[in-house]
Design a protein around this motif. Structure first.
Motif: not given
Length: 231
Positions: A19-21, A119-121, A125-131
């Motif tokens: 996720c954090f990558k 929540s802000n991230l 960052n949509a990719s982070f949210a998706a993961k």
């Protein structure tokens, strides 16, 4: 008592997580600012069901159980997890309380990440949210499997599933030194300690497992998987 401590930065640690990558250096710094690292001893409560969830808890190192506390004093263990798991992820997308209790099975180090920063991230960052959503979905599917195991499988099938889970997902080895007591295993399989001991004895006699003190070795994985599958 939980022990707060200093550690390496999030960049050095979290980038190993899938996720954090997805976060860049400045975004990692955003969660680093509000991060607190704490070590819990075996048996200590990491979070309590119903408590306000101001942080998401990342298991950096250790082994925990997550369970629902019943009104009648009986608990249902949802899952057992190790390093890399995010406790309280459900609270990030819904009501901001912990929906279960987490307890350390062994000395466990966690990082507390501010809920607002995460929540802000999600918005940045949509990719982070998706993961994170994919991780949450994976946890939900695992809960379905757990529910089926407890309600549909017999005692031998329940124990087989837990032993395979410990071997495949927690210890990642056919031979492992078990951090759990017989009472813990009985809780996980929803069996009495006496019934659990009987099934373990049967597994040993059938040469499915080898038990030497706290060490368990799966000696016939194929047959154990069949028992798990057939319940």
């Amino acid at each position: 008592m939980p022990i707060p401590e200093k550690s390496v930065t999030c960049k050095n640690c979290l980038t190993k997580s899938e996720c954090f990558k997805e976060l860049n250096d400045s975004q990692l710094e955003m969660i680093e600012e509000g991060r607190l690292e704490v070590t819990f001893n075996k048996g200590e409560v990491i979070c309590k069901q119903g408590m306000l969830a101001s942080h998401v808890i990342y298991i950096k190192k250790g082994f925990v159980k997550l369970y629902i506390e019943g009104n009648n004093g009986k608990n249902i263990i949802l899952t057992i997890e190790k390093d890399g798991y995010l406790i309280g992820l459900q609270s990030l997308f819904g009501k901001n309380i912990f929906h279960y209790t987490a307890v350390a099975y062994e000395e466990t180090t966690v990082c507390l990440f501010d809920m607002k920063a995460l929540s802000n991230l999600l918005e940045l960052n949509a990719s982070f949210a998706a993961k994170l959503i994919a991780r949450l979905n994976e946890n939900t599917i695992r809960s379905y499997s757990r529910l089926f195991c407890l309600t549909q499988k017999q005692s031998s099938g329940r124990l087989a599933e837990i032993l395979l889970c410990l071997s495949n997902r927690i210890y990642q080895s056919p031979r492992f030194n078990l951090a759990l007591s017989r009472k813990d295993l009985a809780e996980l399989t929803v069996l009495s300690v006496e019934s659990l001991s009987r099934v373990i004895k049967e597994f040993k006699e059938d040469k499915l497992i080898i038990v030497d003190g706290k060490t368990i070795e799966i000696s016939d994985r194929k047959r154990l998987e069949m028992i798990c599958e057939n319940g």
